[in-house]
Enzyme design. Structure first.
Site, PDB file in Angstrom:
ATOM      1  CB  SER A 132      -0.958  -0.050   1.194  1.00  8.55           C
ATOM      2  OG  SER A 132      -2.016   0.857   1.041  1.00  8.55           O
ATOM      3  CG  ASP A 147      -4.246  -2.049   0.958  1.00 11.77           C
ATOM      4  OD1 ASP A 147      -3.365  -2.743   1.497  1.00 11.77           O
ATOM      5  OD2 ASP A 147      -4.308  -0.814   1.077  1.00 11.77           O
TER       6      ASP A 147
END
Length: 572
Positions: A352, A466
């Protein structure tokens, strides 16, 4: 191989320095030498396997062997060097082999069969007493095998796969870079008297020279002379290498149609100043390298060759950065503190926001430039405010994609100056996906697709979100290559509330971010244990999209890193 009179003298002289026969008289050692035979074992071949019948005692006179327990899983438990022996207990018990033994190098052994030992024991009481006493010492000192540790990689074979590149030049540059870390020498085969022995593949010709060099150095770099491996010296170099280093310039053309089988899974060193993914990818596909290193231009390799050398010998520093939204900007402060401490990061990876900061660092950006980019893109442009009717996500993410394309342009992961990977999660298979190739903006963007906030990224037959869903602190991915120590930065860890403390209900987006990494919390804790140093800035009060607090967040990261680095020893 039978022994002659002169060879028996050499064996008897050698046995004088072997611990097992230290208490024997010269006459007894001579008798033993007369009963012995020499055995040559090429690198990679097995001397015997676990469960085989005991056939005698073997003493290493040249080369290296490894002892492997094969049940239930293969595990190297011991490495045998010159003067060490294997099979002592079998002489007394005649039980089947309890482990397997394989040659790490072209090796030469001295073998005395069970029958020959039995004859000596019957005819010479003094020999029986001396041997029994020695076996007793061995039994007293026996301990359960400890878990294996990574074996020291000492021998590297450099082979050029194109006429336009020089294996000798590459070997010399690698050796020069390694000289700052320890003792190293380069062998090209000319060390064998006048080259007369170059056609002689036996251990005493090549293995003896290598064995002496290994004893006197931390690393030995061998220069292979024939890309086709038709030369005996090159075949020897490839056979005994702990790691093969193939050298090429992808800009000069595609890989050859045929390469030696030993080159598969090599380290690929690309000596080029024209790092182009379209030219590099065919080499990666053809060779399937363990790792690749961009070094160039060949006339001036500079820092890049040092990075490659450190990775080869497991002395490179890795940095793993966690996800955490705006909290991830603390990574900028950590990177700055590492730079100020004079540490060189050779490998980066993250999830991320950690993937985003890590990719910028892997491109060669220093901390001040990363901070400037983040201010312009995350604070001023506010890429996460293009809200939409929440059918697939809360935001359209068009602004976020445009931001990533501006930052990373056409850069490809495989052509970055420093090794880099990002982690994302596939909703279809439920597995994590590690990006090591392709456009950097895509590798980072898929790792930042927070479920609920940003729609999944469709990639072939995968729906990517993610990476924090499955692995928010991917230290395990980094340490798998065994290339050196790893620093982990975890910006999602928050202190436990004190007893009786009332916790405020977090905003929606903060709840989303914490729910996303909840499933990987146990893995994160396990991965923290794998790291050599963990830096955990306390940013629990910072919201997921609180990018306006950039300066504060960076400063917290810097202070946490300086405190952690003050007592750490991460020099190569």
């Amino acid at each position: 191989m039978a022994t002659g009179a002169r060879d028996r003298e050499h064996i008897a002289s050698f046995l004088r320095g072997v611990a097992l026969f230290a208490e024997l008289t010269d006459d007894l050692r001579s008798e033993l030498a007369a009963a012995a035979e020499r055995v040559e074992l090429p690198a990679g071949e097995w001397l015997f396997r676990q469960g085989d019948a005991t056939d005698g005692l073997y003493i290493v006179s040249a080369g290296r062997l490894e002892v492997v327990h094969e049940d239930p899983e293969p595990q190297v438990v011991r490495v045998l060097s010159v003067g060490e022996s294997v099979g002592e207990l079998g002489l007394a018990t005649e039980i089947a082999r309890t482990a397997s033994v394989r040659a790490l190098r072209d090796s030469e052994l001295i073998r005395v069969s069970n029958e020959q030992f039995a004859t000596l024991l019957r005819e010479n009481a003094q020999f029986a007493v001396a041997l029994t006493r020695r076996l007793g010492h061995l039994l007293e000192s026996t301990r359960p095998a400890a878990p294996s540790t990574p074996r020291h990689l000492a021998v590297f074979t450099v082979i050029a796969l194109q006429p336009s590149v020089s294996a000798a030049t590459a070997a010399r540059e690698i050796a020069d870079a390694l000289s700052s870390l320890g003792r190293v020498t380069v062998l090209d085969g000319s060390e064998l008297e006048g080259g007369a022995d170059r056609a002689h593949p036996l251990a005493q010709a090549y293995g003896g020279v290598l064995d002496r060099c290994e004893r006197d150095n931390d690393w030995v770099v061998l220069v292979a002379s024939d890309p086709g491996a038709s030369d005996p010296w090159t075949r020897f170099c490839l056979r005994v290498a702990d790691r093969v280093v193939a050298v090429a310039d992808p800009a000069e053309g595609p890989p050859p149609a045929e390469v030696p089988a030993a080159v598969a899974g090599c380290d690929l060193v690309c000596w080029t100043d024209r790092a182009d993914a379209s030219r590099l990818v065919p080499w990666l596909d053809r060779l399937g390298p363990r790792a690749h290193h961009l070094v160039g231009p060949p006339s001036s390799p500079a820092a890049s060759i040092g990075r490659a050398a450190r990775r080869l010998v497991g002395r490179s520093l890795g940095l793993v950065l966690s996800g955490g939204g705006a909290r991830g900007m603390a990574h900028i402060g950590v990177v700055g503190a590492i730079e100020a401490a004079g540490l060189e990061v050779d490998r980066l990876g993250g999830t991320s926001m950690g993937a985003c900061i890590g990719a910028m660092s892997a491109m060669g950006m220093l901390s001040p430039e990363i901070r400037r980019v983040c201010r312009a893109e995350l604070v001023l442009r506010r890429p996460f405010n293009d809200y939409t009717i929440p059918r697939h996500s809360l935001i359209k993410a068009r602004k976020a994609q445009a931001m990533l394309e501006r930052i990373f342009g056409r850069a490809a992961v495989e052509t970055l100056p420093r090794s880099f990977f990002s982690v994302t999660a596939d909703l279809v298979t439920g597995r994590e996906v590690v990006y090591r190739r392709g456009p950097v903006w895509a590798a980072v963007g898929s790792s930042m697709a927070l479920p609920g906030l940003i729609a999944p990224i469709v990639s072939e037959r995968r729906l990517l979100v993610d990476g924090g869903v499955l692995n928010n602190l991917p230290v395990d991915v980094m340490v798998a290559s065994g290339e050196g120590p790893v620093i982990a930065v975890d910006v999602m860890r928050r202190p436990r509330p004190s007893e009786g403390q009332t916790l405020p209900v977090p905003p929606l987006l903060d709840t989303l971010s914490r729910a996303t990494v909840l499933g990987s919390w146990q893995k994160t804790e396990a991965n923290r244990e794998l790291a050599d140093l963990v830096i955990a800035p306390n940013l629990h009060e910072v919201g997921l999209l609180d990018f306006r607090r950039l300066d504060y967040i960076v400063e917290v990261g810097r202070r946490a890193a300086e405190e952690a680095l003050a007592t750490a020893d991460l020099k190569p």
